[in-house]
Scaffold this motif. Structure first.
Motif, mmCIF file in Angstrom:
data_model
loop_
_atom_site.group_PDB
_atom_site.id
_atom_site.type_symbol
_atom_site.label_atom_id
_atom_site.label_comp_id
_atom_site.label_asym_id
_atom_site.label_seq_id
_atom_site.Cartn_x
_atom_site.Cartn_y
_atom_site.Cartn_z
ATOM 1 N N ALA A 121 47.003 70.637 12.596
ATOM 2 C CA ALA A 121 48.017 71.407 13.308
ATOM 3 C C ALA A 121 48.397 72.656 12.526
ATOM 4 O O ALA A 121 48.537 73.741 13.107
ATOM 5 C CB ALA A 121 49.247 70.543 13.578
ATOM 6 N N THR B 270 51.889 78.402 18.121
ATOM 7 C CA THR B 270 52.240 77.059 18.572
ATOM 8 C C THR B 270 51.676 76.743 19.944
ATOM 9 O O THR B 270 51.785 75.607 20.403
ATOM 10 C CB THR B 270 53.763 76.854 18.586
ATOM 11 N N LEU C 99 46.378 71.255 21.883
ATOM 12 C CA LEU C 99 46.607 69.958 21.249
ATOM 13 C C LEU C 99 45.322 69.138 21.215
ATOM 14 O O LEU C 99 45.079 68.400 20.259
ATOM 15 C CB LEU C 99 47.724 69.203 21.961
ATOM 16 N N TYR D 185 49.446 62.022 20.602
ATOM 17 C CA TYR D 185 50.673 61.816 21.379
ATOM 18 C C TYR D 185 51.461 60.587 20.936
ATOM 19 O O TYR D 185 52.684 60.563 21.080
ATOM 20 C CB TYR D 185 50.358 61.735 22.874
ATOM 21 N N THR E 258 55.724 65.147 21.738
ATOM 22 C CA THR E 258 55.866 66.486 22.322
ATOM 23 C C THR E 258 55.309 67.528 21.353
ATOM 24 O O THR E 258 55.186 67.279 20.150
ATOM 25 C CB THR E 258 57.347 66.829 22.602
ATOM 26 N N ARG E 259 55.016 68.666 21.888
ATOM 27 C CA ARG E 259 54.554 69.787 21.053
ATOM 28 C C ARG E 259 55.624 70.115 20.011
ATOM 29 O O ARG E 259 55.322 70.401 18.854
ATOM 30 C CB ARG E 259 54.257 71.002 21.937
#
Length: 192
Positions: free
Chosen positions: A24, A33, A37, A52, A57-58
């Motif tokens: 990430a 951002t 994902l 997840y 959540t992001r």
């Protein structure tokens, strides 16, 4: 980084967790951002379901990545001091700081909504200044770094460098500016 009230992760789950945060950080530094994902999960070598489960959540992934990057940067200071002289450790840490700021700046919009309270900002600043103080104290002990400089001032100088030379294509300029900053911190009066 599991929440404080969470039970410790199994070893394999911790490895996946750490790999997700590292992937990430790379993705957010490169693409902001809004990075995919699915691509982060693939880069970490895990499925999207694993991502997840750990980060529903992001925003939770952004926050965890930011906190992990702060911890990694701060934790690197004592490690550097075990492998190199204090002044060199300080300079290498500054390079790591520039990398940290590139990742942070790519996440700044999301961070404003997730955790950028004044208390969070001040806590991060205190952690970073403490790491700098450790490096500078080691340099003062071996008479290579001045004793009359506040680590908070050095931190502000580092922040300024990343403002004017924080893009990946500006790494040469950032390196030259970091060299100047370290030279200004050297104890030129010592015979050591």
């Amino acid at each position: 980084m599991a929440p404080d009230n969470a039970r410790p992760l199994r070893a394999d789950a911790q490895v996946n967790h750490d790999r997700l945060l590292e992937a990430a950080a790379r993705a957010f530094a490169a693409d902001g951002t809004g990075a995919s994902l699915k691509a982060i999960a693939k880069d970490a070598g895990v499925g999207i379901g694993t991502l997840y489960r750990r980060f529903p959540t992001r925003e939770t992934l952004v926050e965890a990545t930011y906190r992990n990057e702060v911890a990694r940067l701060c934790d690197s200071a004592p490690d550097l001091l075990t492998t190199m002289p204090a002044t060199q450790a300080l300079r290498v840490w500054m390079d790591h700081f520039v990398d940290f700021m590139a990742t942070k700046n790519a996440m700044i919009e999301a961070l404003r909504t997730v955790l950028m309270s004044e208390a969070d900002i001040m806590n991060t600043r205190a952690l970073l200044a403490s790491s700098l103080a450790l490096l500078m104290t080691a340099g003062a002990a071996d008479h290579t770094i001045r004793t009359d400089v506040d680590p908070n001032d050095v931190l502000m100088g580092l922040g300024g460098i990343t403002l004017i030379a924080g893009e990946p294509e500006q790494r040469d300029l950032a390196g030259r500016l970091l060299d100047l900053l370290v030279d200004g911190l050297r104890d030129h009066t010592s015979t050591a």
